[in-house]
Motif scaffolding. Structure first.
Motif, short mmCIF file in Angstrom:
data_model
loop_
_atom_site.label_atom_id
_atom_site.label_comp_id
_atom_site.label_asym_id
_atom_site.label_seq_id
_atom_site.Cartn_x
_atom_site.Cartn_y
_atom_site.Cartn_z
N GLU A 134 41.62 -2.22 7.39
CA GLU A 134 41.17 -3.41 6.71
C GLU A 134 39.69 -3.19 7.12
N ALA A 135 38.62 -3.83 6.24
CA ALA A 135 37.25 -3.78 6.49
C ALA A 135 37.10 -5.27 6.15
N HIS A 136 36.80 -6.02 7.12
CA HIS A 136 36.38 -7.44 7.14
C HIS A 136 34.98 -7.70 6.87
N PRO A 137 34.39 -8.25 5.91
CA PRO A 137 33.17 -8.91 5.67
C PRO A 137 32.45 -9.47 6.58
N GLU A 138 31.33 -9.15 7.13
CA GLU A 138 30.51 -9.86 8.13
C GLU A 138 30.00 -10.87 7.80
N PRO A 183 0.95 -1.29 0.14
CA PRO A 183 -0.04 -0.12 0.01
C PRO A 183 0.92 1.16 0.08
N LEU A 184 2.15 1.25 0.80
CA LEU A 184 2.72 2.46 0.60
C LEU A 184 3.81 2.39 -0.34
N GLY A 185 3.95 1.71 -1.13
CA GLY A 185 4.89 1.45 -2.48
C GLY A 185 6.22 1.53 -1.92
N LEU A 186 6.60 0.66 -0.92
CA LEU A 186 7.86 0.50 -0.36
C LEU A 186 8.50 -0.87 -1.10
N THR A 187 8.62 -0.72 -2.50
CA THR A 187 8.97 -2.01 -3.11
C THR A 187 10.26 -2.36 -3.07
N SER A 188 11.21 -1.61 -2.36
CA SER A 188 12.67 -2.08 -2.31
C SER A 188 12.81 -2.53 -0.78
N THR A 189 12.08 -2.80 0.17
CA THR A 189 11.80 -3.33 1.51
C THR A 189 11.46 -4.78 1.35
N THR A 190 12.35 -5.69 1.72
CA THR A 190 12.19 -7.05 1.69
C THR A 190 12.76 -7.89 2.84
N VAL A 191 12.59 -9.12 2.89
CA VAL A 191 13.14 -9.94 3.89
C VAL A 191 14.29 -10.67 3.56
N SER A 192 14.77 -10.28 2.26
CA SER A 192 15.96 -10.96 2.04
C SER A 192 16.62 -9.76 0.85
N PRO A 193 18.13 -10.19 0.90
CA PRO A 193 18.87 -8.95 0.46
C PRO A 193 18.84 -8.68 -0.98
N GLY A 194 18.55 -9.70 -1.89
CA GLY A 194 18.31 -9.70 -3.31
C GLY A 194 19.98 -9.60 -3.78
N PRO A 195 19.90 -9.47 -4.99
CA PRO A 195 20.93 -9.32 -5.85
C PRO A 195 21.82 -8.06 -5.75
N ARG A 196 21.26 -7.10 -5.27
CA ARG A 196 21.88 -5.57 -5.37
C ARG A 196 22.32 -5.05 -3.92
N ALA A 197 22.44 -6.10 -3.01
CA ALA A 197 22.66 -5.47 -1.57
C ALA A 197 24.11 -5.24 -1.52
N ALA A 198 24.41 -4.30 -0.46
CA ALA A 198 25.71 -3.83 -0.23
C ALA A 198 26.34 -5.15 0.74
N THR A 199 27.67 -5.13 0.71
CA THR A 199 28.22 -6.15 1.81
C THR A 199 28.39 -5.24 3.01
N GLY A 200 28.07 -6.13 4.13
CA GLY A 200 28.48 -5.45 5.73
C GLY A 200 29.82 -5.80 5.96
N TYR A 201 30.06 -4.82 6.76
CA TYR A 201 31.70 -4.93 7.28
C TYR A 201 31.95 -4.49 8.60
N LEU A 202 33.04 -5.07 9.15
CA LEU A 202 33.50 -4.83 10.61
C LEU A 202 34.98 -3.97 9.95
N VAL A 203 34.89 -2.60 10.44
CA VAL A 203 36.03 -1.89 9.93
C VAL A 203 37.15 -1.96 11.18
N ASP A 204 38.27 -2.50 10.86
CA ASP A 204 39.53 -2.35 12.05
C ASP A 204 39.69 -1.27 12.71
N ALA A 205 39.76 -0.94 13.85
CA ALA A 205 39.77 0.27 14.87
C ALA A 205 41.15 0.99 14.63
N TYR A 206 42.13 -0.24 14.30
CA TYR A 206 43.55 0.35 14.05
C TYR A 206 44.29 0.19 12.78
N SER A 207 43.39 -0.04 11.73
CA SER A 207 43.93 -0.29 10.29
C SER A 207 42.82 0.24 9.52
#
Length: 462
Positions: free
Chosen positions: A210-214, A184-208
């Motif tokens: 380096e970004a490690h994918p979670e 009803p609200l037209g939120l067509t990009s909101t889903t329960v699964s990431p889909g093929p165009r999702a960003a990768t999530g990272y933990l960024v190291d505090a002292y370098s």
């Protein structure tokens, strides 16, 4: 500076805020959006997705606990449809081995005292229970505080509310969400699964650098608390809906303005000493000063942070005003402050136009004699006719404080119900003399007179 030039400068200010946070907080990807009824949608993306797709407005991010606002709206829909009452015990609708005495209202406001997570070390193993296991192990989950004692955040509680929605709708939480809110609200990009165009999530190291994918996680039966993926554009629209449903959903197809107002009313504060945030029914409330409040939710999942808030009140605030910031770092807390800064900056640099005042219809003849100043409890109040309604405010109230608004009672002449503002719900009764002049009023049973009187009726003019 022309209006167009001013809006361009304002957009540049917003973009600079986003770029500064992305660089200083070291976030691989940031997507931000601001929605308002009087301007085109503003968006900004900075960084890269970390995979083969380009970062743009359609890139999805994990929104974590912003999901809870959707589940809360689904619960309130069930209430409005007569399927449940907020003071119902869970056990009235669900067959549970434990905690069936907890009420819907307390779970929505995180005052039920239920432990934060399902049984087990879910954040250590990243294995969450399925629907059957969630219920089967519920008797191993603690009620860590007495119900109603204080705020205590619970993903488990919201998971149970999602199960409740599916039960009373004879469906699943995800299906009900899509059918009754997202479509009803037209939120067509909101889903329960990431889909093929999702960003990768990272933990960024505090002292370098380096970004490690979670690792990707599916939240299973706890999905109603944190499962959803979305875009900043969808979430800015959602935040605008939470703040101003009348502008975003004029027919009330998803939820009526009165119900959203109920959800936004503070139930508890999140800290007993610092009252800088509160919780309503599924919504976080963040006061900004000068009668301005931001309403929405933050979200955090491995590799992602999100915030979506709408703004209510204050000079220059436009209709349907919401902002969202989604980022692909699980540690950059600056991301969570950014939606608030975007809303404030947009009002500062590009406020809503001031609506000209225009003359309106006169007050009804039977009410004209009561307009003006009255005394009650030793204080002065001003009764007026504005926007087709009888209103009242304290003579010393600041300009931004909303007035009390009265609605006539069709079957009771000279009796009004307070429908907004001070003493909401209470009656205002008029008393007239033999000539029909209003000489006294009673509001919430307190006597109001044209001149200052003591409680025993002593008139200082005597």
């Amino acid at each position: 500076m022309s209006s167009a030039a001013g809006r361009t400068a304002a957009a540049q200010q917003l973009e600079r805020l986003v770029r500064r946070v992305q660089a200083q907080a070291r976030v691989p990807a940031v997507s931000a959006a601001v929605h308002r009824a009087d301007r085109a949608l503003w968006t900004c993306t900075v960084g890269g997705t970390g995979n083969d797709t380009a970062l743009d407005e359609q890139t999805r991010f994990r929104i974590g606990s912003v999901t809870k606002t959707f589940t809360a709206v689904l619960v309130m829909q069930c209430r409005d449809d007569g399927l449940l009452d907020l003071d119902d015990r869970l056990g009235r609708h669900l067959d549970l081995p434990a905690h069936g005495e907890l009420t819907v209202r307390r779970l929505l406001s995180h005052t039920a005292g239920l432990q934060r997570e399902p049984y087990g070390d879910v954040w250590d193993t990243l294995r969450v229970p399925d629907a059957d296991q969630l219920v089967a192990e519920l008797d191993r989950a603690e009620r860590v505080l007495p119900p109603g004692r204080r705020f205590h955040y619970s993903n488990l509680g919201m998971a149970l509310l999602g199960r409740l929605v599916g039960q009373v709708r004879a469906s699943t939480w995800a299906e009900v969400l899509t059918e009754r809110v997202l479509t009803p609200l037209g939120l067509t990009s909101t889903t329960v699964s990431p889909g093929p165009r999702a960003a990768t999530g990272y933990l960024v190291d505090a002292y370098s650098d380096e970004a490690h994918p979670e690792p990707p996680t599916d939240f299973g039966a706890v999905g109603p608390a944190a499962q959803l993926w979305s875009t900043a554009t969808d979430m800015a629209r959602w935040a605008a809906f939470l703040a101003d449903p009348a502008a975003m959903d004029a027919t009330g197809r998803v939820l009526g303005p009165a119900t959203l107002e109920e959800m936004r009313w503070p139930v508890t504060v999140t800290d007993e000493a610092l009252w800088n945030a509160g919780f309503g029914l599924g919504l976080i409330l963040v006061p900004q000063g000068d009668r301005v409040v931001h309403v929405g939710h933050d979200g955090a999942m491995p590799g992602f942070l999100a915030g979506a808030y709408g703004r209510r009140g204050g000079e220059g605030t436009p209709a349907a005003f919401g902002a969202a910031v989604l980022g692909s770092s699980g540690t950059s807390a600056e991301l969570l402050e950014l939606p608030h800064r975007l809303l404030a900056a947009a009002v500062e640099h590009d406020p809503a136009e001031i609506t000209p005042w225009r003359p309106g219809d006169p007050a009804p003849a039977q009410l004209r004699g009561l307009l003006g100043r009255w005394w009650g409890e030793g204080f002065q109040y001003v009764f007026s006719w504005r926007d087709g309604t009888l209103q009242a405010r304290g003579a010393d109230d600041p300009p931004g404080k909303p007035p009390a608004v009265f609605a006539p009672q069709p079957d009771r002449p000279d009796v009004f119900r307070t429908v907004a503002g001070r003493e909401v719900g209470e009656l205002l009764r008029l008393t007239r003399d033999g000539a029909g002049v209003v000489v006294r009023m009673h509001w919430a049973t307190y006597r109001f007179t044209r001149h200052q009187e003591a409680f025993d009726g002593y008139d200082f003019r005597a």
